[in-house]
Motif scaffolding. Structure first.
Motif, short mmCIF file in Angstrom:
data_model
loop_
_atom_site.label_atom_id
_atom_site.label_comp_id
_atom_site.label_asym_id
_atom_site.label_seq_id
_atom_site.Cartn_x
_atom_site.Cartn_y
_atom_site.Cartn_z
N SER A 1 -55.55 -33.16 -13.34
CA SER A 1 -56.97 -32.81 -13.28
C SER A 1 -57.31 -31.60 -14.13
O SER A 1 -58.45 -31.13 -14.13
CB SER A 1 -57.39 -32.55 -11.84
N GLU A 2 -56.33 -31.08 -14.89
CA GLU A 2 -56.55 -29.88 -15.69
C GLU A 2 -56.72 -30.21 -17.17
O GLU A 2 -55.98 -31.03 -17.71
CB GLU A 2 -55.40 -28.90 -15.51
N VAL A 3 -57.66 -29.56 -17.81
CA VAL A 3 -57.83 -29.66 -19.26
C VAL A 3 -56.92 -28.62 -19.90
O VAL A 3 -57.05 -27.42 -19.63
CB VAL A 3 -59.29 -29.39 -19.67
N ILE A 4 -55.98 -29.06 -20.73
CA ILE A 4 -54.97 -28.14 -21.28
C ILE A 4 -55.18 -27.87 -22.77
O ILE A 4 -54.45 -27.07 -23.36
CB ILE A 4 -53.54 -28.68 -21.05
N ILE B 1 -60.99 -30.72 -15.00
CA ILE B 1 -61.67 -31.84 -15.65
C ILE B 1 -63.11 -31.99 -15.17
O ILE B 1 -63.99 -32.41 -15.92
CB ILE B 1 -60.86 -33.14 -15.44
N ALA B 2 -63.37 -31.63 -13.91
CA ALA B 2 -64.72 -31.75 -13.36
C ALA B 2 -65.72 -30.84 -14.05
O ALA B 2 -66.93 -31.03 -13.92
CB ALA B 2 -64.70 -31.45 -11.86
N ASN C 1 -66.98 -36.01 -30.93
CA ASN C 1 -66.54 -34.91 -31.78
C ASN C 1 -65.24 -34.28 -31.30
O ASN C 1 -64.51 -33.69 -32.09
CB ASN C 1 -67.61 -33.81 -31.84
N THR C 2 -64.98 -34.38 -29.99
CA THR C 2 -63.84 -33.68 -29.39
C THR C 2 -63.09 -34.60 -28.45
O THR C 2 -63.70 -35.34 -27.67
CB THR C 2 -64.32 -32.44 -28.62
N LEU C 3 -61.78 -34.52 -28.52
CA LEU C 3 -60.90 -35.21 -27.58
C LEU C 3 -60.22 -34.15 -26.73
O LEU C 3 -59.51 -33.27 -27.24
CB LEU C 3 -59.85 -36.02 -28.34
N TYR C 4 -60.47 -34.20 -25.42
CA TYR C 4 -59.89 -33.22 -24.51
C TYR C 4 -58.54 -33.73 -23.98
O TYR C 4 -58.45 -34.84 -23.46
CB TYR C 4 -60.84 -32.96 -23.34
N ALA C 5 -57.52 -32.89 -24.11
CA ALA C 5 -56.20 -33.23 -23.59
C ALA C 5 -56.11 -32.78 -22.14
O ALA C 5 -56.43 -31.62 -21.82
CB ALA C 5 -55.12 -32.54 -24.42
N VAL C 6 -55.71 -33.70 -21.27
CA VAL C 6 -55.64 -33.37 -19.85
C VAL C 6 -54.24 -33.64 -19.31
O VAL C 6 -53.50 -34.48 -19.82
CB VAL C 6 -56.69 -34.15 -19.02
N ARG C 7 -53.92 -32.88 -18.29
CA ARG C 7 -52.69 -33.11 -17.53
C ARG C 7 -53.10 -33.10 -16.06
O ARG C 7 -53.46 -32.06 -15.52
CB ARG C 7 -51.65 -32.03 -17.82
#
Length: 368
Positions: free
Chosen positions: A353-356, A3-4, A345-351
């Motif tokens: 601290s990781e972007v999945i 995520i960082a 424009n974009t929605l990031y899915a995270v679990r």
């Protein structure tokens, strides 16, 4: 990626909690023996809409015709457009949806005889039949015909017009979604629609004008409607929640709503620290909606957010809070999920601290 590594400000969603919210609401609506038709103005993503339908939703709602075009192009085949349309351009676009997707179902909300006349003319010329739902005034004093002779007149006008068909009524009380206190909110939600259902039972049904569908309700009021006569619920914000919805209270807690998790967040970066009590982040009004109040900093009550304009957010450090670091990331919880999402424009899915993964917000800005 971690995520960082995301460029900020970035819109993120806790994927597992969002998925839990989808299934939790579906189970709750199933238990009420109603259909769920989620309002996709909350997420504007056909991919997420498919997740909701796969979990058991009847179809979806869109607020605007432009959103319906996006959802249909994304394969969503049962769409209720909840806002009336007017003008030849809009009506021709509605006709085109019917022509382009002949196996899909589109329902258009109306509340005036002119809507019927104009849509009927265009649909007849195109050789199609457009399904219409009539919005009924339900306390919000926005769109909606009053209960009584005017409502009967609209139903009869649809029934005697070519190219259109009457399928139901919409009774949405949006002004009650954020009433604090579970019992008070549900009491008000039932009260404002009781006259409608008395009218359906005592007047419309004996005249053979009973609606096939009665649609309404939201994340704040869905539990008020069991046994009244609603057939489907239009809740949408349950998917993400926000700090405003979190504060309305649920059946177990007067001050918090713990039925659904807050999953939508904005990742930001500290870009300046002019004084020990004031830091600046890169998330201003162009990403964080403030129409329902200021967002909150996640997991730190000693940091408070104030808008600093289009591109800047001001973080006040309370009670001798340790200084923040330039480049440090902060997570903000929006006060209004719908209008915050519409900034990205974009929605990031995270679990964790990781972007999945990521969801393109294809319907962003489609207020047409």
């Amino acid at each position: 990626m971690n995520i960082a590594q995301l460029p900020t400000p970035a819109l993120i969603v806790d994927f597992d909690k969002m998925t839990n919210n989808i299934h939790e609401m579906q189970q709750r609506i199933d238990a009420l023996q109603l259909n769920l038709r989620p309002h996709t103005k909350a997420h504007k993503s056909p991919t997420i809409a498919k997740m909701q339908i796969d979990a058991g939703a009847q179809g979806i709602c869109t607020a605007k015709l432009g959103e319906a075009e996006v959802m249909a192009a994304g394969g969503i085949n049962d769409i209720l457009i909840t806002t009336p349309i007017a003008g030849k351009n809009k009506i021709q676009r509605l006709v085109k949806l019917y022509q382009q997707y002949p196996d899909y179902r589109f329902i258009q909300v109306i509340d005036h005889k002119q809507h019927i006349i104009d849509i009927s003319e265009a649909a007849t010329d195109a050789g199609i039949c457009i399904e219409l739902m009539i919005e009924v005034e339900s306390g919000q004093q926005r769109c909606g015909v009053e209960i009584g002779d005017d409502l009967i007149s609209l139903i009869e006008t649809i029934n005697c017009s070519d190219g259109v068909s009457y399928v139901g009524l919409q009774a949405y009380s949006g002004h009650l979604q954020h009433i604090k206190g579970y019992q008070e909110r549900n009491t008000q939600a039932r009260t404002v629609v009781e006259d409608l259902f008395n009218y359906i039972n005592n007047v419309l049904t004996p005249k053979g004008l009973a609606p096939e569908i009665v649609s309404g309700g939201g994340t704040g009021t869905y539990e008020a409607y069991q046994g009244l006569g609603f057939s489907e619920i239009q809740a949408g914000s349950y998917l993400f929640m926000d700090t405003t919805y979190q504060d309305i209270g649920d059946e177990n807690d007067q001050y918090q709503n713990n039925q659904f998790d807050v999953t939508l967040k904005v990742l930001s970066t500290v870009i300046s620290h002019p004084t020990p009590q004031r830091a600046i982040i890169d998330a201003g009004m162009k990403c964080l909606s403030i129409d329902l109040g200021m967002p909150k900093v996640e997991s730190d009550d000693m940091l408070s957010y104030k808008t600093g304009g289009d591109e800047h957010g001001i973080i006040h450090l309370i009670d001798n809070h340790e200084p923040l670091q330039i480049g440090q990331q902060l997570i903000l919880l929006p006060s209004h999920c719908d209008t915050t999402l519409n900034n990205f424009n974009t929605l990031y899915a995270v679990r964790g601290s990781e972007v999945i993964g990521q969801f393109p917000i294809i319907g962003r800005g489609r207020s047409d």
